[in-house]
Design a protein around this motif. Structure first.
Motif, PDB file in Angstrom:
ATOM      1  N   GLU A   4       0.621  -1.455   0.159  1.00  0.00           N
ATOM      2  CA  GLU A   4      -0.103   0.043   0.234  1.00  0.00           C
ATOM      3  C   GLU A   4       0.732   1.715   0.235  1.00  0.00           C
ATOM      4  O   GLU A   4       1.520   1.600   0.454  1.00  0.00           O
ATOM      5  CB  GLU A   4      -1.174   0.230   1.442  1.00  0.00           C
ATOM      6  CG  GLU A   4      -1.835   1.421   1.674  1.00  0.00           C
ATOM      7  CD  GLU A   4      -3.161   0.732   2.658  1.00  0.00           C
ATOM      8  OE1 GLU A   4      -2.870   2.068   3.055  1.00  0.00           O
ATOM      9  OE2 GLU A   4      -3.229  -0.071   3.043  1.00  0.00           O
ATOM     10  N   LEU A   5       0.247   2.499  -0.994  1.00  0.00           N
ATOM     11  CA  LEU A   5       0.925   3.364  -1.378  1.00  0.00           C
ATOM     12  C   LEU A   5       0.054   4.742  -1.302  1.00  0.00           C
ATOM     13  O   LEU A   5      -0.412   4.672  -2.318  1.00  0.00           O
ATOM     14  CB  LEU A   5       2.112   3.515  -1.989  1.00  0.00           C
ATOM     15  CG  LEU A   5       3.217   2.515  -2.332  1.00  0.00           C
ATOM     16  CD1 LEU A   5       4.657   2.423  -4.054  1.00  0.00           C
ATOM     17  CD2 LEU A   5       4.483   3.506  -1.433  1.00  0.00           C
ATOM     18  N   LYS A   6       0.166   5.218   0.075  1.00  0.00           N
ATOM     19  CA  LYS A   6      -0.644   6.231   0.115  1.00  0.00           C
ATOM     20  C   LYS A   6      -0.767   7.352   0.046  1.00  0.00           C
ATOM     21  O   LYS A   6      -1.779   7.958  -0.652  1.00  0.00           O
ATOM     22  CB  LYS A   6      -1.219   6.190   1.856  1.00  0.00           C
ATOM     23  CG  LYS A   6      -1.883   5.468   2.814  1.00  0.00           C
ATOM     24  CD  LYS A   6      -1.334   5.597   4.515  1.00  0.00           C
ATOM     25  CE  LYS A   6      -1.857   4.186   5.313  1.00  0.00           C
ATOM     26  NZ  LYS A   6      -1.866   4.693   6.347  1.00  0.00           N
ATOM     27  N   GLN A   7       0.433   7.757  -0.775  1.00  0.00           N
ATOM     28  CA  GLN A   7       1.350   9.410  -1.040  1.00  0.00           C
ATOM     29  C   GLN A   7       1.106   8.295  -3.055  1.00  0.00           C
ATOM     30  O   GLN A   7       2.133   9.640  -2.821  1.00  0.00           O
ATOM     31  CB  GLN A   7       2.463   9.730  -0.725  1.00  0.00           C
ATOM     32  CG  GLN A   7       3.077   9.460  -0.213  1.00  0.00           C
ATOM     33  CD  GLN A   7       3.975   9.487   0.654  1.00  0.00           C
ATOM     34  OE1 GLN A   7       4.518  10.660   0.205  1.00  0.00           O
ATOM     35  NE2 GLN A   7       4.398   9.368   1.633  1.00  0.00           N
ATOM     36  N   LEU A   8       0.122   7.747  -3.477  1.00  0.00           N
ATOM     37  CA  LEU A   8       1.148   7.929  -4.997  1.00  0.00           C
ATOM     38  C   LEU A   8       0.394   8.598  -5.560  1.00  0.00           C
ATOM     39  O   LEU A   8      -1.513   8.103  -6.225  1.00  0.00           O
ATOM     40  CB  LEU A   8       1.536   6.166  -5.068  1.00  0.00           C
ATOM     41  CG  LEU A   8       2.361   5.736  -5.956  1.00  0.00           C
ATOM     42  CD1 LEU A   8       3.145   6.382  -6.883  1.00  0.00           C
ATOM     43  CD2 LEU A   8       1.341   4.519  -7.075  1.00  0.00           C
ATOM     44  N   PRO A   9       0.495   9.504  -6.211  1.00  0.00           N
ATOM     45  CA  PRO A   9      -0.369  10.462  -6.906  1.00  0.00           C
ATOM     46  C   PRO A   9      -0.491   8.987  -8.656  1.00  0.00           C
ATOM     47  O   PRO A   9      -0.408   8.784  -8.839  1.00  0.00           O
ATOM     48  CB  PRO A   9       0.389  11.702  -7.567  1.00  0.00           C
ATOM     49  CG  PRO A   9       1.630  11.427  -6.664  1.00  0.00           C
ATOM     50  CD  PRO A   9       1.868  10.201  -5.815  1.00  0.00           C
ATOM     51  N   SER A  10      -1.334   9.813  -9.314  1.00  0.00           N
ATOM     52  CA  SER A  10      -1.952   8.988 -10.480  1.00  0.00           C
ATOM     53  C   SER A  10      -1.083   9.166 -11.046  1.00  0.00           C
ATOM     54  O   SER A  10      -0.816  10.687 -12.173  1.00  0.00           O
ATOM     55  CB  SER A  10      -3.827   9.337 -10.792  1.00  0.00           C
ATOM     56  OG  SER A  10      -3.353  10.627 -11.418  1.00  0.00           O
ATOM     57  N   ILE A  11      -1.815   8.439 -12.913  1.00  0.00           N
ATOM     58  CA  ILE A  11      -0.844   8.943 -13.642  1.00  0.00           C
ATOM     59  C   ILE A  11      -1.525   9.244 -15.123  1.00  0.00           C
ATOM     60  O   ILE A  11      -1.557   9.437 -16.062  1.00  0.00           O
ATOM     61  CB  ILE A  11       0.246   8.047 -14.369  1.00  0.00           C
ATOM     62  CG1 ILE A  11      -0.583   6.835 -13.844  1.00  0.00           C
ATOM     63  CG2 ILE A  11       1.653   7.884 -13.353  1.00  0.00           C
ATOM     64  CD1 ILE A  11       0.546   5.498 -15.355  1.00  0.00           C
ATOM     65  N   ASN A  12      -2.928   9.638 -14.791  1.00  0.00           N
ATOM     66  CA  ASN A  12      -3.074   9.919 -16.252  1.00  0.00           C
ATOM     67  C   ASN A  12      -3.033  11.455 -16.828  1.00  0.00           C
ATOM     68  O   ASN A  12      -3.316  11.982 -17.841  1.00  0.00           O
ATOM     69  CB  ASN A  12      -4.944  11.072 -15.238  1.00  0.00           C
ATOM     70  CG  ASN A  12      -6.166   9.753 -14.676  1.00  0.00           C
ATOM     71  OD1 ASN A  12      -5.788   8.306 -14.690  1.00  0.00           O
ATOM     72  ND2 ASN A  12      -6.939   9.972 -13.519  1.00  0.00           N
ATOM     73  N   SER A  13      -2.431  12.492 -15.941  1.00  0.00           N
ATOM     74  CA  SER A  13      -1.630  13.605 -16.761  1.00  0.00           C
ATOM     75  C   SER A  13      -0.790  13.227 -17.141  1.00  0.00           C
ATOM     76  O   SER A  13      -0.417  14.187 -18.878  1.00  0.00           O
ATOM     77  CB  SER A  13      -1.388  14.388 -15.923  1.00  0.00           C
ATOM     78  OG  SER A  13      -0.528  13.952 -14.618  1.00  0.00           O
ATOM     79  N   PHE A  14      -0.063  12.284 -16.884  1.00  0.00           N
ATOM     80  CA  PHE A  14       1.100  11.536 -18.093  1.00  0.00           C
ATOM     81  C   PHE A  14       0.240  11.357 -19.031  1.00  0.00           C
ATOM     82  O   PHE A  14       1.093  11.343 -19.955  1.00  0.00           O
ATOM     83  CB  PHE A  14       2.158  10.502 -17.132  1.00  0.00           C
ATOM     84  CG  PHE A  14       3.020  10.266 -18.418  1.00  0.00           C
ATOM     85  CD1 PHE A  14       3.881  10.552 -18.391  1.00  0.00           C
ATOM     86  CD2 PHE A  14       2.768   8.903 -18.321  1.00  0.00           C
ATOM     87  CE1 PHE A  14       4.942   9.628 -19.345  1.00  0.00           C
ATOM     88  CE2 PHE A  14       3.728   7.944 -19.583  1.00  0.00           C
ATOM     89  CZ  PHE A  14       4.695   8.735 -19.745  1.00  0.00           C
ATOM     90  N   LEU A  15      -0.621   9.920 -18.872  1.00  0.00           N
ATOM     91  CA  LEU A  15      -1.391   9.608 -20.185  1.00  0.00           C
ATOM     92  C   LEU A  15      -1.871  10.963 -21.265  1.00  0.00           C
ATOM     93  O   LEU A  15      -1.174  10.170 -22.324  1.00  0.00           O
ATOM     94  CB  LEU A  15      -2.324   8.609 -19.277  1.00  0.00           C
ATOM     95  CG  LEU A  15      -1.425   7.608 -18.955  1.00  0.00           C
ATOM     96  CD1 LEU A  15      -2.963   6.479 -18.176  1.00  0.00           C
ATOM     97  CD2 LEU A  15      -0.174   6.414 -19.804  1.00  0.00           C
ATOM     98  N   LYS A  16      -2.965  11.296 -20.567  1.00  0.00           N
ATOM     99  CA  LYS A  16      -3.552  12.489 -20.771  1.00  0.00           C
ATOM    100  C   LYS A  16      -2.091  12.824 -22.097  1.00  0.00           C
ATOM    101  O   LYS A  16      -1.760  13.521 -23.370  1.00  0.00           O
ATOM    102  CB  LYS A  16      -4.282  13.714 -20.342  1.00  0.00           C
ATOM    103  CG  LYS A  16      -4.521  14.424 -21.839  1.00  0.00           C
ATOM    104  CD  LYS A  16      -4.932  15.669 -20.656  1.00  0.00           C
ATOM    105  CE  LYS A  16      -5.512  16.530 -21.768  1.00  0.00           C
ATOM    106  NZ  LYS A  16      -6.492  17.698 -20.590  1.00  0.00           N
TER     107      LYS A  16
END
Length: 316
Positions: free
Chosen positions: A82-94
């Motif tokens: 579990e990594l509570k502070q892992l941001p998503s990579i939606n902006s990277f994929l975009k």
């Protein structure tokens, strides 16, 4: 990594501290001496980490795991951890979607459908490698509009070193992507990054064995479409992270997509090339077109980046 599996960083710290026989106070002292990242660390903070009240940031987690002689990439890249502070990579994929649909200079291969998902991945030992070295040389010469002229012999001589990592991505026989990484000492790496040593001045004598401490330098790369992006990035990032002997990674970004990738990885800008006037030439940095932008990324920074963790966790 020892056989233990862990739910999260709190359980990891409790277990490893217990195994080492340290109190929270003695562990705080040892960590502060081990890495400047833990300067002014106290036992109260470790207590809060162990109770899950707060979590050390990702780069601290990397250093902490290495302090206990474990491999951070094996632990942090496990999707069950579990990594509570892992941001998503939606902006990277975009960003990747936009760049790979732009034009072939930026990444999208003009002859291959973006819906293609199958490809052949060849190594430098493939029979076809000889001719592909010539293609890479041509690609680089064209990319730089003749400012840097590479030859097939130059590429081949560097590829023959055991520490050089080369992959080719083929779709229906077309070269749709490649990655070419060499290993050099840190002084040579710094000289390359600052253009005190030009890339085309490299010789096999500049390269070092894979098992020696040094830096990985991406001499050339090309992403030809979405179909190779995930495999390409996963191989690149795992190659960099898999051993402590890889001190850092870097390259000269000569197109916009290279600059944007390092933005997501929080790479350090080391040097910039000459200013260019043509709108589509080189790489855009701080509002200006440059012949290149040199980046350096330390291994700890790579392993703690959200892009690396998201990509590697999604592949497991």
């Amino acid at each position: 990594m020892r056989a233990n599996t862990f739910k999260d960083i709190a359980e990891y710290i409790v277990t490893r501290r217990s195994e080492s026989g340290d109190s929270q106070e003695s562990l705080a002292i040892k960590l502060a001496a081990y890495d400047v990242l833990f300067e002014n660390l106290d036992s109260l903070t470790i207590s809060r980490w162990e109770r899950g009240k707060i979590s050390p940031n990702l780069i601290r987690q990397v250093s902490l795991i290495e302090f206990f002689n474990d491999q951070p990439q094996q632990l942090l890249c496990d999707a069950a951890f579990e990594l509570k502070q892992l941001p998503s990579i939606n902006s990277f994929l975009k960003m990747m979607g936009q760049q790979l649909n732009y034009n072939h200079v930026m990444g999208a291969h003009p002859y291959i459908s973006q819906d293609t998902i199958s490809f052949d991945k060849l190594s430098k030992n493939a029979d076809e490698a000889e001719s592909m070295y010539g293609w890479i040389a041509n690609y680089h010469t064209n990319l730089t509009k003749g400012r840097e002229i590479w030859s097939k012999c130059f590429i081949k001589s560097l590829a023959q070193a055991d520490s050089t990592d080369v992959s080719f991505y083929l779709v229906d026989g077309l070269l749709a992507g490649h990655i070419f990484i060499i290993k050099v000492s840190e002084p040579t790496f710094d000289a390359l990054s600052k253009n005190q040593l030009n890339d085309q001045q490299l010789t096999p004598e500049h390269l070092i064995p894979a098992d020696e401490p040094g830096c990985l330098y991406m001499l050339s790369t090309y992403l030809g479409g979405k179909h190779v992006t995930e495999d390409f990035l996963s191989q690149l990032l795992v190659t960099l992270a898999e051993t402590k002997n890889n001190i850092a990674f870097g390259y000269k970004a000569r197109s916009d997509i290279g600059v944007k990738l390092m933005d997501f990885l929080s790479g350090e800008v080391v040097h910039v090339g000459e200013a260019l006037q043509e709108k589509m030439e080189g790489a855009k940095y701080q509002g200006k077109r440059r012949s290149y932008v040199s980046f350096k990324l330390r291994r700890q920074s790579l392993i703690s980046s959200s892009l690396f963790l998201n990509l590697t966790r999604s592949c497991k």
